[in-house]
Design a protein around this motif. Structure first.
Motif, PDB file in Angstrom:
ATOM      1  N   SER A   1       0.830  -1.210   0.000  1.00  0.00           N
ATOM      2  CA  SER A   1       0.000   0.000   0.000  1.00  0.00           C
ATOM      3  C   SER A   1       0.858   1.250   0.000  1.00  0.00           C
ATOM      4  O   SER A   1       0.569   2.222  -0.715  1.00  0.00           O
ATOM      5  CB  SER A   1      -0.913  -0.007   1.234  1.00  0.00           C
ATOM      6  OG  SER A   1      -1.804  -1.101   1.191  1.00  0.00           O
ATOM      7  N   ILE A   5       2.333   1.744  -3.482  1.00  0.00           N
ATOM      8  CA  ILE A   5       1.319   2.215  -4.429  1.00  0.00           C
ATOM      9  C   ILE A   5       0.989   3.686  -4.191  1.00  0.00           C
ATOM     10  O   ILE A   5       0.849   4.480  -5.134  1.00  0.00           O
ATOM     11  CB  ILE A   5       0.051   1.346  -4.312  1.00  0.00           C
ATOM     12  CG1 ILE A   5       0.348  -0.066  -4.849  1.00  0.00           C
ATOM     13  CG2 ILE A   5      -1.108   1.967  -5.086  1.00  0.00           C
ATOM     14  CD1 ILE A   5      -0.752  -1.071  -4.578  1.00  0.00           C
ATOM     15  N   GLU A   6       0.877   4.071  -2.910  1.00  0.00           N
ATOM     16  CA  GLU A   6       0.591   5.469  -2.590  1.00  0.00           C
ATOM     17  C   GLU A   6       1.708   6.387  -3.087  1.00  0.00           C
ATOM     18  O   GLU A   6       1.457   7.478  -3.621  1.00  0.00           O
ATOM     19  CB  GLU A   6       0.424   5.632  -1.081  1.00  0.00           C
ATOM     20  CG  GLU A   6      -0.893   5.057  -0.552  1.00  0.00           C
ATOM     21  CD  GLU A   6      -0.971   5.130   0.962  1.00  0.00           C
ATOM     22  OE1 GLU A   6      -0.016   5.668   1.581  1.00  0.00           O
ATOM     23  OE2 GLU A   6      -1.974   4.654   1.536  1.00  0.00           O
ATOM     24  N   GLN A   7       2.943   5.933  -2.941  1.00  0.00           N
ATOM     25  CA  GLN A   7       4.075   6.744  -3.394  1.00  0.00           C
ATOM     26  C   GLN A   7       4.062   6.937  -4.906  1.00  0.00           C
ATOM     27  O   GLN A   7       4.251   8.053  -5.405  1.00  0.00           O
ATOM     28  CB  GLN A   7       5.391   6.088  -2.954  1.00  0.00           C
ATOM     29  CG  GLN A   7       5.666   6.199  -1.460  1.00  0.00           C
ATOM     30  CD  GLN A   7       6.949   5.491  -1.073  1.00  0.00           C
ATOM     31  OE1 GLN A   7       7.562   4.779  -1.880  1.00  0.00           O
ATOM     32  NE2 GLN A   7       7.370   5.685   0.178  1.00  0.00           N
ATOM     33  N   ILE A   8       3.831   5.853  -5.632  1.00  0.00           N
ATOM     34  CA  ILE A   8       3.855   5.986  -7.086  1.00  0.00           C
ATOM     35  C   ILE A   8       2.649   6.787  -7.583  1.00  0.00           C
ATOM     36  O   ILE A   8       2.747   7.529  -8.571  1.00  0.00           O
ATOM     37  CB  ILE A   8       3.937   4.606  -7.776  1.00  0.00           C
ATOM     38  CG1 ILE A   8       4.385   4.807  -9.229  1.00  0.00           C
ATOM     39  CG2 ILE A   8       2.612   3.862  -7.725  1.00  0.00           C
ATOM     40  CD1 ILE A   8       4.800   3.527  -9.925  1.00  0.00           C
ATOM     41  N   LEU A   9       1.503   6.703  -6.899  1.00  0.00           N
ATOM     42  CA  LEU A   9       0.346   7.513  -7.275  1.00  0.00           C
ATOM     43  C   LEU A   9       0.631   8.994  -7.060  1.00  0.00           C
ATOM     44  O   LEU A   9       0.301   9.847  -7.909  1.00  0.00           O
ATOM     45  CB  LEU A   9      -0.884   7.088  -6.467  1.00  0.00           C
ATOM     46  CG  LEU A   9      -1.530   5.742  -6.866  1.00  0.00           C
ATOM     47  CD1 LEU A   9      -2.641   5.388  -5.886  1.00  0.00           C
ATOM     48  CD2 LEU A   9      -2.055   5.804  -8.292  1.00  0.00           C
ATOM     49  N   ALA A  10       1.288   9.314  -5.924  1.00  0.00           N
ATOM     50  CA  ALA A  10       1.618  10.707  -5.635  1.00  0.00           C
ATOM     51  C   ALA A  10       2.616  11.241  -6.654  1.00  0.00           C
ATOM     52  O   ALA A  10       2.468  12.367  -7.169  1.00  0.00           O
ATOM     53  CB  ALA A  10       2.179  10.830  -4.222  1.00  0.00           C
ATOM     54  N   GLU A  11       3.637  10.442  -6.977  1.00  0.00           N
ATOM     55  CA  GLU A  11       4.643  10.884  -7.927  1.00  0.00           C
ATOM     56  C   GLU A  11       4.065  10.981  -9.339  1.00  0.00           C
ATOM     57  O   GLU A  11       4.463  11.847 -10.131  1.00  0.00           O
ATOM     58  CB  GLU A  11       5.832   9.932  -7.894  1.00  0.00           C
ATOM     59  CG  GLU A  11       6.622  10.021  -6.581  1.00  0.00           C
ATOM     60  CD  GLU A  11       7.895   9.198  -6.616  1.00  0.00           C
ATOM     61  OE1 GLU A  11       8.258   8.714  -7.713  1.00  0.00           O
ATOM     62  OE2 GLU A  11       8.528   9.039  -5.566  1.00  0.00           O
ATOM     63  N   THR A  12       3.104  10.072  -9.664  1.00  0.00           N
ATOM     64  CA  THR A  12       2.461  10.133 -10.980  1.00  0.00           C
ATOM     65  C   THR A  12       1.647  11.417 -11.115  1.00  0.00           C
ATOM     66  O   THR A  12       1.650  12.076 -12.175  1.00  0.00           O
ATOM     67  CB  THR A  12       1.561   8.905 -11.188  1.00  0.00           C
ATOM     68  OG1 THR A  12       2.357   7.723 -11.114  1.00  0.00           O
ATOM     69  CG2 THR A  12       0.879   8.951 -12.549  1.00  0.00           C
ATOM     70  N   ALA A  13       0.942  11.774 -10.028  1.00  0.00           N
ATOM     71  CA  ALA A  13       0.165  13.015 -10.050  1.00  0.00           C
ATOM     72  C   ALA A  13       1.090  14.224 -10.209  1.00  0.00           C
ATOM     73  O   ALA A  13       0.807  15.159 -10.974  1.00  0.00           O
ATOM     74  CB  ALA A  13      -0.657  13.137  -8.769  1.00  0.00           C
ATOM     75  N   ARG A  52      10.612   4.157 -10.148  1.00  0.00           N
ATOM     76  CA  ARG A  52       9.628   3.817  -9.124  1.00  0.00           C
ATOM     77  C   ARG A  52       8.746   2.649  -9.588  1.00  0.00           C
ATOM     78  O   ARG A  52       8.411   1.759  -8.821  1.00  0.00           O
ATOM     79  CB  ARG A  52       8.778   5.041  -8.813  1.00  0.00           C
ATOM     80  CG  ARG A  52       7.686   4.796  -7.788  1.00  0.00           C
ATOM     81  CD  ARG A  52       8.234   4.428  -6.426  1.00  0.00           C
ATOM     82  NE  ARG A  52       8.952   5.539  -5.840  1.00  0.00           N
ATOM     83  CZ  ARG A  52       9.587   5.471  -4.673  1.00  0.00           C
ATOM     84  NH1 ARG A  52       9.607   4.325  -4.004  1.00  0.00           N
ATOM     85  NH2 ARG A  52      10.229   6.522  -4.185  1.00  0.00           N
ATOM     86  N   LYS A  53       8.404   2.646 -10.870  1.00  0.00           N
ATOM     87  CA  LYS A  53       7.570   1.566 -11.413  1.00  0.00           C
ATOM     88  C   LYS A  53       8.301   0.229 -11.357  1.00  0.00           C
ATOM     89  O   LYS A  53       7.721  -0.794 -10.963  1.00  0.00           O
ATOM     90  CB  LYS A  53       7.188   1.889 -12.861  1.00  0.00           C
ATOM     91  CG  LYS A  53       6.190   0.886 -13.460  1.00  0.00           C
ATOM     92  CD  LYS A  53       5.862   1.219 -14.877  1.00  0.00           C
ATOM     93  CE  LYS A  53       7.029   0.818 -15.735  1.00  0.00           C
ATOM     94  NZ  LYS A  53       6.748   0.033 -16.908  1.00  0.00           N
TER      95      LYS A  53
END
Length: 352
Positions: free
Chosen positions: A98, A101-109, A148-149
């Motif tokens: 989790s 996933i939160e980190q990559i979502l934040a960096e993607t945004a 990150r991915k």
């Protein structure tokens, strides 16, 4: 098994447990009695192997041995600890996933916002140098997202491996909880649940159901004469014969020390008698050999009792009628199959 037979069987185990306490001069505490009762009953094969190994090495069991082996093989916390450990491992793995996933979502945004800003900047007529700098920053941001991915993919691969191991562990615990380690048949606890479900299903759907109870003839004398290891060989032989003679949906259980129960779904009395005969003949035709000396031990036989579901039946009523038929088989000279409709069953037809 009737209450009287269950009484005799458990009293015999209790007396054997007391004999062990006397032999090894141990206090007759509830814990020590439980230990030797479990050993005498023979259901916990791992415990029996460990005790026999100590006896072979030292000749006796001390109080320290009892405490140590009890903790390993009989403690009620043993399986609970493993389940708690599995739960903790799963929780930690899920938390780590989790977080990733939160980190990559934040960096993607953040990357999306940076991409929009760069497009807007380039579209506003930025200088050649400014455009190059903006593109360089965008490339670096893209690389960070890619790194990150890859890290998350590696984490997912590790997690999949971890979850696979957890599934194996859970299956192992489930197997231990429902299977007798000596015969690999279902244990009594599983039988109690399975016969209740089968009786309920037979009553609701009006489908045939039969129950087989078998008992190894003269097993105690055989066990006393040739030893527990050879006795275990006999139990495995009967269990294997039972498993090879039934359908995949049927359930074979170790019901008591030398007693076995088989739940036959969608099986009439006539069909159940054929199954019982197959098992009886498979056991009878196998010649036993003592593994340690290759000494031929001859043949063993089993007696078989069969009850078939009636309207209004409960698990206990079916068990009592099958047990009465088993006793009729014993009275008839053993090594035979008796079902309720056979004249030889006698009073078995009148057992509730």
């Amino acid at each position: 098994m009737t209450k009287r037979r269950e009484h005799r069987r458990t009293i015999g185990i209790a007396e054997a447990a007391l004999d062990h306490l006397k032999t090894h001069e141990l206090p007759a505490t509830p814990r020590n009695f439980e230990f030797w009762y479990a050993y005498s009953a023979g259901f916990n094969r791992s415990l029996n192997r460990a005790v026999n190994a100590v006896l072979e090495a030292k000749g006796r069991i001390t109080l320290d041995d009892v405490q140590r082996l009890h903790e390993v093989f009989l403690s009620s916390e043993h399986i609970g600890d493993r389940i708690e450990e599995i739960g903790g491992t799963a929780s930690r793995e899920i938390a780590a996933l989790s977080e990733g996933i939160e980190q990559i979502l934040a960096e993607t945004a953040q990357y999306g916002a940076q991409l929009a800003n760069t497009v807007a900047y380039l579209g506003s007529g930025a200088s050649k140098g400014g455009s190059a700098a903006a593109l360089h920053e965008l490339i670096e941001a893209t690389q960070r997202i890619e790194d990150r991915k890859r890290a998350l993919e590696a984490r997912l691969a590790r997690s999949n491996a971890q979850f696979s191991a957890l599934r194996t562990n859970i299956e192992s615990i489930r197997y231990e909880s429902i299977c007798d380690p000596l015969t690999t048949l279902s244990v009594r606890r599983h039988f109690d649940l399975a016969i209740q479900r089968a009786v309920d299903e037979a009553g609701e759907q009006v489908v045939p159901l039969s129950l087989i109870l078998t008992d190894i003839d003269h097993f105690k004398q055989f066990n006393d004469r040739y030893g527990h290891q050879t006795g275990d060989q006999v139990l495995r032989l009967v269990a294997q014969s039972a498993k090879q003679s039934i359908k995949s949906l049927d359930i074979a259980c170790r019901y008591g020390g030398e007693e076995f129960a088989i739940i036959l779904r969608d099986t009439t009395e006539t069909q159940a008698v054929k199954v019982g005969e197959r098992i009886r003949q498979a056991v009878m035709t196998r010649e036993l050999v003592k593994r340690s000396t290759d000494e031929p031990l001859g043949h063993i036989t089993i007696s078989v009792g069969i009850a078939t579901h009636r309207a209004g039946d409960t698990p206990q009523s079916m068990i009592e009628r099958a047990d009465a038929c088993l006793y009729a088989a014993k009275r008839a000279g053993r090594n035979c199959v008796v079902s309720e409709s056979m004249p030889i069953a006698g009073v078995a037809r009148d057992v509730a």
